[in-house]
Design a protein around this motif. Sequence first.
Motif, PDB file in Angstrom:
ATOM      1  N   GLN A 225      51.001  38.368  32.699  1.00  0.00           N
ATOM      2  CA  GLN A 225      52.386  37.937  32.867  1.00  0.00           C
ATOM      3  C   GLN A 225      53.323  38.618  31.871  1.00  0.00           C
ATOM      4  O   GLN A 225      54.525  38.542  32.003  1.00  0.00           O
ATOM      5  CB  GLN A 225      52.476  36.426  32.713  1.00  0.00           C
ATOM      6  N   PHE A 226      52.739  39.290  30.908  1.00  0.00           N
ATOM      7  CA  PHE A 226      53.567  39.868  29.858  1.00  0.00           C
ATOM      8  C   PHE A 226      53.477  41.378  29.832  1.00  0.00           C
ATOM      9  O   PHE A 226      52.656  41.969  30.506  1.00  0.00           O
ATOM     10  CB  PHE A 226      53.149  39.284  28.497  1.00  0.00           C
ATOM     11  N   TRP A 227      54.288  41.953  29.000  1.00  0.00           N
ATOM     12  CA  TRP A 227      54.252  43.396  28.786  1.00  0.00           C
ATOM     13  C   TRP A 227      52.938  43.747  28.094  1.00  0.00           C
ATOM     14  O   TRP A 227      52.480  43.051  27.212  1.00  0.00           O
ATOM     15  CB  TRP A 227      55.429  43.817  27.911  1.00  0.00           C
ATOM     16  N   SER A 228      52.311  44.818  28.541  1.00  0.00           N
ATOM     17  CA  SER A 228      51.056  45.171  27.911  1.00  0.00           C
ATOM     18  C   SER A 228      50.945  46.671  27.740  1.00  0.00           C
ATOM     19  O   SER A 228      51.129  47.433  28.683  1.00  0.00           O
ATOM     20  CB  SER A 228      49.884  44.667  28.754  1.00  0.00           C
ATOM     21  N   ASN A 229      50.664  47.086  26.499  1.00  0.00           N
ATOM     22  CA  ASN A 229      50.417  48.502  26.247  1.00  0.00           C
ATOM     23  C   ASN A 229      48.936  48.800  26.259  1.00  0.00           C
ATOM     24  O   ASN A 229      48.520  49.922  26.086  1.00  0.00           O
ATOM     25  CB  ASN A 229      50.981  48.903  24.881  1.00  0.00           C
TER      26      ASN A 229
END
Lengths: 283, 330
Positions: A225-229
């Motif tokens: 659900q979140f930004w992921s690098n």
Amino acid sequence: MLDAALTARYSGRRRRNVIATLLAYAATLFGMGWLVLILGALLWKGFGGLSLAVFTEMTPPPGSAGGLLNAIVGSLVLTTLAVVIGTPIGVLAGTYLAEYGRHDRLSRLVRFINDILLSAPSIVIGLFIYEVMVAPMGHFSGYAGGVALAVIVIPVVVRTTEDMLTLVPNSLREAATSIGLPRSLAITRICYRAARAGMVTGVLLAVARISGETAPLLFTSLNNQFWSNNLNGPVSSLPVVIFQFALSPYKDWQALAWTGALIITLAVLTLSISARALVRSGK
Amino acid sequence: MVDVTLPGRITMPSERLARSRVLDRLRLSDTVFHNLTWAAAIGVLLLLSGVIISLISGSLLTFKTFGLSFLTSQSWNPVTDNYGALPAIYGTLVTSSIAMLIAVPVGLMIAFFLTELCPQWLRRPIGIAIELLAGIPSIIYGIWGLFMFAPFLQATLQPFLIKTFHGIPGIGALFAGPPYGIGMLTAGLILAIMVLPFVTSISRDVFEAVPGVLKEAAYGLGCTRWEVVRYVVLPYTRVGVIGGVMLGLGRALGETMAVTFVIGNAHRISASLLAPGTTISATIANEFTEAVGDLYTSALISLGLILFVITFIVLSIARYMLMRIERRIG
């Protein structure tokens, strides 16, 4: 007497022809109708939600506003990964089939197996990657998702590369050999160049194919659900987000799912139309 | 006599050395490239073997636990860890049959239209539109099916079917029960729309490959257009059409997302087509990430293995048929 019988026969045949013709027209309208209905529904339901926020904000928790940024970026990353892994393997295998082993036994087998892979159910590919990557690593990951998509890219690229190289006239190969080019250079410098438009088309078609793929990502890259690098952990992707949001009971999630569906469809249609244009200009 | 070629043959040793070095390098890169392409081709084979091996090894536990009764059992209960594949297999076969029943005749008629009736300028746009239909990702069909198509069917077609066939023995049972909207029939109809472009484009391609002389001869005898297609084109292309149909069938059997949205995911076999059911792919998509316990996961992988075996057989037949028609035409 005879005349009457003949006339009856003729009119019967003519009637059957008219009925078949009408059915053919009806079938075509029926087929076209679905395209119009589906595109219409997408525009109607998805266009309203299309705003800058969709491209700049993260997927929201239910009940608050948000966008699809992480999903879109995730999809782009996974697709890139798949193309980077799948294209070289596909091009090389296609080269073997068309150049080195055009008529040998191995090629016949590889061609057959490749055609099976080309239409194998994508969910089975997902299971395969789960077994060989996710289960041993112990967690879902973006890498696994990218590899799963690469498995779908490979057969498409193999097929188009082979087809396009087969179209390259033999006189080109002979000319290259006659000036002393070794075979590998004749292939990479001459044949690839002659078949370039077609080979790029193959990659575009493969991208079009995987950009909407959902089933192989469900249990490889999962969702996030979140930004992921971090490609070593779950990564969000547009199709999976659509799946999750559309089946949720929340209205704002469903609206976002429609917007995402519209974005994917537009991307896929643009890709396949430009692939088609490329083939035409190549001819 | 003077040997005029002699001076040319004498080269400086250093020059010769450089030359042979270049040749060696080229020979090496040539071999490397050849072997790379060979390895990639073998890689394609390994990919498929990998799929088969991993599916078999994943499903060993299931077949060790349930034996072959896994294929015939109707229960699916994660709580008691008791699994059977029959409802999923049944759903897969029924939805695909519905899809083929509709897509094959319609696809053939569209191919008839495109090759015999359609004015030349219209052929390309219609052909492209049909192929765009094939390019739309299945998840789009899913979301459209769930929110637009299913409610539409629930309000129109399904009540109509229930009312029309009510009380008729046999057929009546197929269309019994309340109109849910979602269910086997809806999934089958959506699959029909998805398979239609495949059947159409392959039929059109093989129809177009029929030698003009054959058709002209039939027209010369006074055949109508329909008769030409029915008695000349279709028999000539039968093998190819069957190949195209099998290819479509392979697609329908393995289709996941569109079906998952509208099938209802109920592990039971109902006589009524309007009732919710499940398919192999929909079961895997819905339950795999939530599956706890080795046996549950293994049961789902076994379903995948069954699906793969079925589609493998169907696709092999398709390829065999298409290869035969290619050989005849080419």
